[in-house]
Design an enzyme around this catalytic site. Sequence first.
Site, mmCIF file in Angstrom:
data_model
loop_
_atom_site.group_PDB
_atom_site.id
_atom_site.type_symbol
_atom_site.label_atom_id
_atom_site.label_comp_id
_atom_site.label_asym_id
_atom_site.label_seq_id
_atom_site.Cartn_x
_atom_site.Cartn_y
_atom_site.Cartn_z
ATOM 1 N N GLY A 15 0.820 -1.208 0.000
ATOM 2 C CA GLY A 15 0.000 0.000 0.000
ATOM 3 C C GLY A 15 0.848 1.249 0.000
ATOM 4 O O GLY A 15 1.889 1.308 0.655
ATOM 5 N N ARG A 76 0.781 -5.146 -6.222
ATOM 6 C CA ARG A 76 0.904 -6.460 -5.599
ATOM 7 C C ARG A 76 1.501 -7.409 -6.642
ATOM 8 O O ARG A 76 1.302 -7.239 -7.837
ATOM 9 C CB ARG A 76 -0.469 -6.983 -5.155
ATOM 10 N N ASP A 107 5.391 -5.158 6.138
ATOM 11 C CA ASP A 107 5.892 -6.505 6.438
ATOM 12 C C ASP A 107 5.953 -7.406 5.208
ATOM 13 O O ASP A 107 6.911 -8.149 5.013
ATOM 14 C CB ASP A 107 5.008 -7.170 7.504
ATOM 15 N N THR A 129 4.107 2.491 5.839
ATOM 16 C CA THR A 129 2.722 2.037 5.907
ATOM 17 C C THR A 129 1.938 2.953 6.829
ATOM 18 O O THR A 129 2.435 3.326 7.897
ATOM 19 C CB THR A 129 2.612 0.581 6.407
ATOM 20 N N ASP A 131 -0.488 2.170 8.603
ATOM 21 C CA ASP A 131 -1.108 1.425 9.699
ATOM 22 C C ASP A 131 -0.290 1.386 10.988
ATOM 23 O O ASP A 131 -0.793 0.934 12.016
ATOM 24 C CB ASP A 131 -1.405 -0.007 9.260
ATOM 25 N N ASP A 133 1.922 -0.642 11.859
ATOM 26 C CA ASP A 133 1.829 -2.028 12.345
ATOM 27 C C ASP A 133 3.100 -2.846 12.144
ATOM 28 O O ASP A 133 3.053 -4.078 12.163
ATOM 29 C CB ASP A 133 0.651 -2.739 11.685
ATOM 30 N N ARG A 175 -6.917 -2.784 8.846
ATOM 31 C CA ARG A 175 -7.554 -4.116 8.821
ATOM 32 C C ARG A 175 -7.186 -4.924 10.058
ATOM 33 O O ARG A 175 -8.046 -5.485 10.716
ATOM 34 C CB ARG A 175 -7.157 -4.877 7.553
#
Length: 324
Positions: A15, A76, A107, A129, A131, A133, A175
Amino acid sequence: MANEIKTIGVLTSGGDAPGMNAAIRAVVRQAIANGKKVKGIQRGYAGLLQEEIYDMEKQDVSDIIQRGGTILQTARCMEFTTPEGQQKGAEICKKHGIDGIIVIGGDGSFRGAQKLAGLGINTIGVPGTIDLDISCTDYTIGFDTAVNTAMEAIDKVRDTSTSHERCSIIEVMGRGAGYIALWCGISNGAEDVLLPEKYDYDEQRLVNNIIENRKRGKKHHIIINAEGIGHSTSMAKRIEAATGVETRATILGHMQRGGSPTAKDRMMASLMGAYAVDLLCEGKSNRVVASQGGCLVDYDIDEALAMTKTIDEYEFQICNNLSK
């Protein structure tokens, strides 16, 4: 002793995140300042396998630090998850004289970098990212911009929600990680915050909160819902039926990925991109750049991918206390 790095490749994968362009700019200019050549790889690992590779000079990264998205594009690539695809990628790197590669992403992108390192290509990961995360680092490029974008949108929804005395469910991205939702929950003063890591799916508790707040004279009710929980529209219908309070769902979606990066994202991306180049120049490989306690550090990719990250319990407690 490792062979000297002469040509550095750079790609963005997964992303997109605001600040990726600042990181690309830093990689190119830091590499050239160290006497290295730079090759841009378009569309992530997919572009690598298609040999979408070109020489980059300082002027190629002029006037991009303020732009969202990524000038290298991203995609992707299922083929690169296979041993055959990974071997092909390593061979293409060698064909183009790329002996060090910097991967800006999350990741999943780092797992690809890990495979390239095992095939003889020096690799460094840079955490990009929205996120937040990636377990080994306190900060990821794009998070600050994304959470500010969401915060500003939620403020606007609150204005109209108050005017109409509504309950608003606002869905933010995340997510598997609730960091955007948590930060917005505190920053926007939300009444309820639903995180993938913490939510028990007890909608009756939400209903009770709305009813109790109405009794106390509250004119609105903001619920911030993380993407990983989702179903905001159907949740809004159920809550309206149970409370009698008009309830609307707003899904912010990919607007959180776009926009001009904040000063923090530009700064962190620039430092992380330059640091990644320095690591390659030192002969290091299979490393991830990270921020820990305000300092730049690096971890072995294997170690970084094995780490886990959870929502800070104190921040979660404060979020709950301040919402009451």
